[in-house]
Design a protein around this motif. Structure first.
Motif, PDB file in Angstrom:
ATOM      1  N   MET A   1       4.915  37.551   0.494  1.00 18.51           N
ATOM      2  CA  MET A   1       5.554  38.248  -1.032  1.00 18.51           C
ATOM      3  C   MET A   1       4.727  39.973  -0.631  1.00 18.51           C
ATOM      4  N   THR A   2       6.209  40.776  -1.072  1.00 21.03           N
ATOM      5  CA  THR A   2       4.616  42.359  -1.241  1.00 21.03           C
ATOM      6  C   THR A   2       5.436  42.536  -2.489  1.00 21.03           C
ATOM      7  N   ASP A   3       4.941  43.791  -2.870  1.00 19.96           N
ATOM      8  CA  ASP A   3       4.750  44.176  -3.557  1.00 19.96           C
ATOM      9  C   ASP A   3       6.434  45.753  -3.767  1.00 19.96           C
ATOM     10  N   GLU A   4       6.524  45.595  -2.357  1.00 27.46           N
ATOM     11  CA  GLU A   4       7.503  47.216  -2.393  1.00 27.46           C
ATOM     12  C   GLU A   4       9.296  46.080  -3.147  1.00 27.46           C
ATOM     13  N   ILE A   5      10.181  47.248  -3.650  1.00 28.70           N
ATOM     14  CA  ILE A   5      10.939  47.018  -3.712  1.00 28.70           C
ATOM     15  C   ILE A   5      12.433  46.882  -2.934  1.00 28.70           C
TER      16      ILE A   5
ATOM     17  N   LEU B   1      22.423  36.901   4.282  1.00 30.61           N
ATOM     18  CA  LEU B   1      23.067  34.990   3.412  1.00 30.61           C
ATOM     19  C   LEU B   1      22.248  34.624   3.050  1.00 30.61           C
ATOM     20  N   ALA B   2      20.710  35.149   3.586  1.00 29.51           N
ATOM     21  CA  ALA B   2      19.522  33.795   2.952  1.00 29.51           C
ATOM     22  C   ALA B   2      18.848  34.601   1.744  1.00 29.51           C
ATOM     23  N   VAL B   3      19.593  36.586   1.913  1.00 29.68           N
ATOM     24  CA  VAL B   3      19.043  37.411   0.374  1.00 29.68           C
ATOM     25  C   VAL B   3      20.092  36.190  -0.406  1.00 29.68           C
ATOM     26  N   ASN B   4      21.630  36.855  -0.483  1.00 27.20           N
ATOM     27  CA  ASN B   4      22.903  36.646  -0.763  1.00 27.20           C
ATOM     28  C   ASN B   4      23.990  35.886  -0.381  1.00 27.20           C
ATOM     29  N   PRO B   5      23.692  34.765  -0.501  1.00 25.03           N
ATOM     30  CA  PRO B   5      24.950  34.300   0.234  1.00 25.03           C
ATOM     31  C   PRO B   5      26.308  33.853   0.204  1.00 25.03           C
TER      32      PRO B   5
ATOM     33  N   GLY C   1       9.085  38.827  -4.201  1.00 29.07           N
ATOM     34  CA  GLY C   1       9.164  37.085  -4.357  1.00 29.07           C
ATOM     35  C   GLY C   1      10.992  36.675  -5.118  1.00 29.07           C
ATOM     36  N   VAL C   2      10.887  37.711  -5.686  1.00 31.00           N
ATOM     37  CA  VAL C   2      11.352  37.712  -6.660  1.00 31.00           C
ATOM     38  C   VAL C   2      13.622  38.224  -5.560  1.00 31.00           C
ATOM     39  N   THR C   3      14.509  37.382  -5.730  1.00 31.55           N
ATOM     40  CA  THR C   3      15.761  38.254  -5.559  1.00 31.55           C
ATOM     41  C   THR C   3      16.652  37.757  -6.660  1.00 31.55           C
ATOM     42  N   ILE C   4      17.181  39.621  -6.908  1.00 32.29           N
ATOM     43  CA  ILE C   4      18.381  39.434  -8.305  1.00 32.29           C
ATOM     44  C   ILE C   4      19.175  40.228  -7.583  1.00 32.29           C
ATOM     45  N   THR C   5      20.641  39.463  -7.620  1.00 34.18           N
ATOM     46  CA  THR C   5      22.283  40.361  -7.589  1.00 34.18           C
ATOM     47  C   THR C   5      23.051  40.332  -9.117  1.00 34.18           C
ATOM     48  N   GLU C   6      23.701  41.139  -8.665  1.00 34.77           N
ATOM     49  CA  GLU C   6      25.067  41.517 -10.000  1.00 34.77           C
ATOM     50  C   GLU C   6      24.403  42.346  -9.871  1.00 34.77           C
ATOM     51  N   CYS C   7      25.062  44.072 -10.235  1.00 35.57           N
ATOM     52  CA  CYS C   7      24.714  44.665 -10.976  1.00 35.57           C
ATOM     53  C   CYS C   7      24.166  44.994 -12.776  1.00 35.57           C
ATOM     54  N   ALA C   8      24.729  44.284 -13.063  1.00 37.04           N
ATOM     55  CA  ALA C   8      24.274  44.388 -14.778  1.00 37.04           C
ATOM     56  C   ALA C   8      22.531  43.507 -14.531  1.00 37.04           C
ATOM     57  N   ALA C   9      22.342  42.632 -13.911  1.00 36.71           N
ATOM     58  CA  ALA C   9      21.278  41.117 -13.630  1.00 36.71           C
ATOM     59  C   ALA C   9      20.559  42.749 -13.573  1.00 36.71           C
ATOM     60  N   ILE C  10      20.472  43.453 -12.445  1.00 34.12           N
ATOM     61  CA  ILE C  10      19.710  43.973 -11.413  1.00 34.12           C
ATOM     62  C   ILE C  10      19.040  44.956 -12.353  1.00 34.12           C
ATOM     63  N   CYS C  11      19.934  45.737 -13.258  1.00 34.89           N
ATOM     64  CA  CYS C  11      19.731  46.287 -13.740  1.00 34.89           C
ATOM     65  C   CYS C  11      18.911  46.049 -15.502  1.00 34.89           C
TER      66      CYS C  11
END
Length: 208
Positions: free
Chosen positions: A1-5, A46-50, A61-71
């Motif tokens: 886990m990292t603090d880096e975005i 694909l392990a990040v975004n299938p 440790g959190v993964t976010i996809t989809e532009c609206a969700a990310i914003c």
């Protein structure tokens, strides 16, 4: 886990929306450029975004996809940037309303029109967007009632909805209505928007 975005993107993708959002947030981040058909479909990504698509963001440790969700997520993760009305603020309802409107009915209607696949008149009730004209009219009202989606306050909804309008005007998938033109110019002049454009433009393929 990292603090880096970590920001996964390609300069010729919707990742440009998230780049702008990251610049508005003002937190340091690392950019990973992925290519269509190769690194976007690699086992590692694909392990990040299938889905094998960009953009995506990972942080702590959190993964976010989809532009609206990310914003929306970035705005909540970094409240000091002031990009989302807080829980309990009546403005949060307006903020979420138009964020989801742009990700749902607006994008669906624009895509369907561009592909010549709009719902026929007798099936419009089955489509979440109803009709293209209804979507455009609702969007026009949303950007005509104040300088920004939430009145006089710029939020992440302006990054997402505004990007959709800017692209709609550029690619002629939205009509050139004065309200859209004025709004796109207003938000496009923000320093973070200019920084994001410069960063992505510098990554664009150079002509031979």
């Amino acid at each position: 886990m990292t603090d880096e975005i970590v920001f996964y993107t390609n300069p010729m993708s919707r990742g440009r929306i998230v780049r702008w959002m990251l610049e508005e947030v003002g937190q340091p981040y690392r950019t990973e450029i992925l290519e269509y058909g190769t690194t976007m479909k690699s086992p590692e990504y694909l392990a990040v975004n299938p889905m094998g698509k960009v953009p995506a963001v990972t942080w702590q440790g959190v993964t976010i996809t989809e532009c609206a969700a990310i914003c929306a997520w970035l705005a909540d993760a970094f409240p000091q940037a002031g990009l989302a009305p807080a829980l309990g603020d009546p403005g949060r309802g307006t903020y979420l309303r138009w964020m989801f409107f742009a990700a749902g009915p607006m994008e669906a209607a624009v895509t369907a029109k561009s592909l010549g696949l709009l719902a026929p008149e007798d099936k419009q009730g089955m489509a979440g967007y109803g009709t293209f004209d209804h979507v455009v009219g609702a969007l026009e009202r949303a950007v005509s009632e104040g300088d920004y989606i939430c009145g006089d306050r710029f939020t992440a909804a302006d990054v997402y909805v505004g990007s959709q309008i800017q692209w709609g005007l550029m690619f002629k998938s939205l009509p050139d209505r004065p309200a859209f033109i004025d709004y796109a110019a207003r938000i496009g002049g923000r320093p973070a928007a200019a920084r994001a454009r410069a960063l992505d433009d510098a990554l664009m393929p150079k002509p031979d």
